[in-house]
Design a protein around this motif. Sequence first.
Motif, mmCIF file in Angstrom:
data_model
loop_
_atom_site.group_PDB
_atom_site.id
_atom_site.type_symbol
_atom_site.label_atom_id
_atom_site.label_comp_id
_atom_site.label_asym_id
_atom_site.label_seq_id
_atom_site.Cartn_x
_atom_site.Cartn_y
_atom_site.Cartn_z
ATOM 1 N N ASP A 88 -40.187 -40.643 4.763
ATOM 2 C CA ASP A 88 -39.129 -41.646 4.830
ATOM 3 C C ASP A 88 -38.060 -41.289 3.811
ATOM 4 O O ASP A 88 -38.315 -41.291 2.599
ATOM 5 C CB ASP A 88 -39.728 -43.024 4.529
ATOM 6 C CG ASP A 88 -38.690 -44.134 4.516
ATOM 7 O OD1 ASP A 88 -37.513 -43.863 4.840
ATOM 8 O OD2 ASP A 88 -39.068 -45.279 4.195
ATOM 9 N N ALA A 89 -36.845 -40.973 4.271
ATOM 10 C CA ALA A 89 -35.759 -40.600 3.369
ATOM 11 C C ALA A 89 -35.438 -41.709 2.378
ATOM 12 O O ALA A 89 -34.977 -41.447 1.263
ATOM 13 C CB ALA A 89 -34.510 -40.243 4.163
ATOM 14 N N GLY A 90 -35.706 -42.949 2.765
ATOM 15 C CA GLY A 90 -35.449 -44.072 1.878
ATOM 16 C C GLY A 90 -36.388 -44.146 0.691
ATOM 17 O O GLY A 90 -36.165 -44.930 -0.241
ATOM 18 N N GLN A 91 -37.436 -43.318 0.695
ATOM 19 C CA GLN A 91 -38.360 -43.248 -0.432
ATOM 20 C C GLN A 91 -38.127 -41.991 -1.265
ATOM 21 O O GLN A 91 -38.885 -41.696 -2.186
ATOM 22 C CB GLN A 91 -39.814 -43.281 0.068
ATOM 23 C CG GLN A 91 -40.167 -44.551 0.810
ATOM 24 C CD GLN A 91 -39.909 -45.800 -0.012
ATOM 25 O OE1 GLN A 91 -40.224 -45.849 -1.199
ATOM 26 N NE2 GLN A 91 -39.324 -46.817 0.608
ATOM 27 N N GLY A 92 -37.075 -41.231 -0.941
ATOM 28 C CA GLY A 92 -36.739 -40.044 -1.714
ATOM 29 C C GLY A 92 -36.858 -38.779 -0.894
ATOM 30 O O GLY A 92 -37.126 -38.802 0.303
ATOM 31 N N VAL A 93 -36.640 -37.646 -1.557
ATOM 32 C CA VAL A 93 -36.709 -36.333 -0.911
ATOM 33 C C VAL A 93 -37.831 -35.550 -1.600
ATOM 34 O O VAL A 93 -37.691 -35.130 -2.755
ATOM 35 C CB VAL A 93 -35.365 -35.586 -1.039
ATOM 36 C CG1 VAL A 93 -35.453 -34.199 -0.406
ATOM 37 C CG2 VAL A 93 -34.255 -36.402 -0.360
ATOM 38 N N PRO A 94 -38.959 -35.356 -0.911
ATOM 39 C CA PRO A 94 -40.182 -34.859 -1.569
ATOM 40 C C PRO A 94 -40.262 -33.341 -1.732
ATOM 41 O O PRO A 94 -41.199 -32.700 -1.261
ATOM 42 C CB PRO A 94 -41.274 -35.357 -0.619
ATOM 43 C CG PRO A 94 -40.632 -35.296 0.736
ATOM 44 C CD PRO A 94 -39.196 -35.675 0.515
ATOM 45 N N PHE A 95 -39.260 -32.765 -2.414
ATOM 46 C CA PHE A 95 -39.277 -31.318 -2.616
ATOM 47 C C PHE A 95 -38.899 -30.978 -4.050
ATOM 48 O O PHE A 95 -38.227 -31.756 -4.736
ATOM 49 C CB PHE A 95 -38.317 -30.626 -1.636
ATOM 50 C CG PHE A 95 -38.685 -30.819 -0.190
ATOM 51 C CD1 PHE A 95 -39.702 -30.076 0.391
ATOM 52 C CD2 PHE A 95 -38.046 -31.779 0.575
ATOM 53 C CE1 PHE A 95 -40.066 -30.270 1.710
ATOM 54 C CE2 PHE A 95 -38.387 -31.984 1.907
ATOM 55 C CZ PHE A 95 -39.400 -31.232 2.475
ATOM 56 N N ARG A 96 -39.333 -29.805 -4.479
ATOM 57 C CA ARG A 96 -39.080 -29.353 -5.845
ATOM 58 C C ARG A 96 -37.582 -29.196 -6.092
ATOM 59 O O ARG A 96 -36.819 -28.851 -5.186
ATOM 60 C CB ARG A 96 -39.791 -28.028 -6.076
ATOM 61 C CG ARG A 96 -39.685 -27.484 -7.492
ATOM 62 C CD ARG A 96 -40.481 -26.208 -7.640
ATOM 63 N NE ARG A 96 -41.905 -26.427 -7.387
ATOM 64 C CZ ARG A 96 -42.809 -25.458 -7.351
ATOM 65 N NH1 ARG A 96 -42.430 -24.191 -7.534
ATOM 66 N NH2 ARG A 96 -44.072 -25.740 -7.135
ATOM 67 N N ALA A 97 -37.162 -29.430 -7.324
ATOM 68 C CA ALA A 97 -35.750 -29.322 -7.701
ATOM 69 C C ALA A 97 -35.215 -27.928 -7.409
ATOM 70 O O ALA A 97 -35.867 -26.917 -7.684
ATOM 71 C CB ALA A 97 -35.572 -29.657 -9.181
ATOM 72 N N GLY A 98 -33.994 -27.874 -6.851
ATOM 73 C CA GLY A 98 -33.329 -26.602 -6.590
ATOM 74 C C GLY A 98 -33.898 -25.806 -5.437
ATOM 75 O O GLY A 98 -33.620 -24.613 -5.319
ATOM 76 N N THR A 99 -34.670 -26.435 -4.553
ATOM 77 C CA THR A 99 -35.319 -25.711 -3.449
ATOM 78 C C THR A 99 -34.321 -25.204 -2.419
ATOM 79 O O THR A 99 -34.467 -24.095 -1.891
ATOM 80 C CB THR A 99 -36.348 -26.613 -2.748
ATOM 81 O OG1 THR A 99 -37.380 -26.957 -3.670
ATOM 82 C CG2 THR A 99 -36.973 -25.911 -1.544
ATOM 83 N N PHE A 100 -33.282 -25.987 -2.116
ATOM 84 C CA PHE A 100 -32.435 -25.695 -0.964
ATOM 85 C C PHE A 100 -31.031 -25.233 -1.352
ATOM 86 O O PHE A 100 -30.461 -25.680 -2.351
ATOM 87 C CB PHE A 100 -32.333 -26.940 -0.074
ATOM 88 C CG PHE A 100 -33.660 -27.412 0.452
ATOM 89 C CD1 PHE A 100 -34.257 -26.790 1.529
ATOM 90 C CD2 PHE A 100 -34.326 -28.461 -0.174
ATOM 91 C CE1 PHE A 100 -35.485 -27.203 2.002
ATOM 92 C CE2 PHE A 100 -35.557 -28.891 0.291
ATOM 93 C CZ PHE A 100 -36.144 -28.255 1.387
ATOM 94 N N ASP A 101 -30.496 -24.342 -0.505
ATOM 95 C CA ASP A 101 -29.108 -23.906 -0.664
ATOM 96 C C ASP A 101 -28.153 -24.939 -0.089
ATOM 97 O O ASP A 101 -27.012 -25.058 -0.536
ATOM 98 C CB ASP A 101 -28.881 -22.572 0.061
ATOM 99 C CG ASP A 101 -29.775 -21.465 -0.451
ATOM 100 O OD1 ASP A 101 -29.798 -21.260 -1.674
ATOM 101 O OD2 ASP A 101 -30.450 -20.807 0.373
#
Length: 279
Positions: free
Chosen positions: A106-119
């Motif tokens: 659920d995007a409303g609960q945050g984005v569950p990935f490590r910092a700096g993962t995506f370009d």
Amino acid sequence: MSRPEDILPPDLFYNDSESRKYTTSSRIQRIQSDMTHRALDMLDLTSPSMILDVGCGSGLSGEILSASDEDGTPGGPHVWIGFDISASMLGVALEKEVEGDLFLADAGQGVPFRAGTFDAAISISAIQWLCNAETSEDSPAGRLSRFFNGLYASLRRGGRAVCQFYPKNDEQKQMVSSAAVKAGFGAGLLEDDPGTKNAKTYLVLTVGGGDTDGDITGVVRGMDGVDVQDSRRRGRDRHGKDVKGSKAWILRKKEQQESRGKVVKATSKYTGRKRRIQW
């Protein structure tokens, strides 16, 4: 005609039947393709990148991200990860054997990935769902804050995101863009075909660093219908006051301290910069 987000929460609205109907509609496929290519143009990717697809659904946008440059995808093929709140939508994507990795979240609960993962990140027709709260313990402001703070952290410095969404009114448009600015993004709103039933709103976001340093004006320069809302460039809130923690706010506080005879640290190019989250 009622909007889908006013009828049911997304995980209930997009059941097995509605998910298949959505995915197989030639009209929706065409619109989704057009909006995804528009978002990619604004991301301005020149080489294969790691992309987050927020509200990836059944993978209609992901199929375009996976396409090669020769097929019309700028800088492609890209590696992508998608997440969605609808298990039925993700089930259709699995049946189609899309090339991205899929997560139920659920995007409303945050984005569950490590910092700096995506370009970079894209989101097509999804974030307007965050403007609704399904329980009395939640709020649209809280859901938007968790999403944009998580998205900001998940993108590398100099990264960009483009979120296409359907705001219900100007107040909702302002609520979404303000939440992005508060999270630290440079933000610009771009509207295609404004004032018509085919109007499409895009929220263009940059993470400080690289050539933009958080200033969105270079990203959307020359585009019609752009409303720039850049926290780093302006450093002021909607009332014209310095935003707490901004460079202007810090410099004003330092001047006050110096006028009182106190010793303050020297100003440098790092003054007022937002620190990266450390893991």
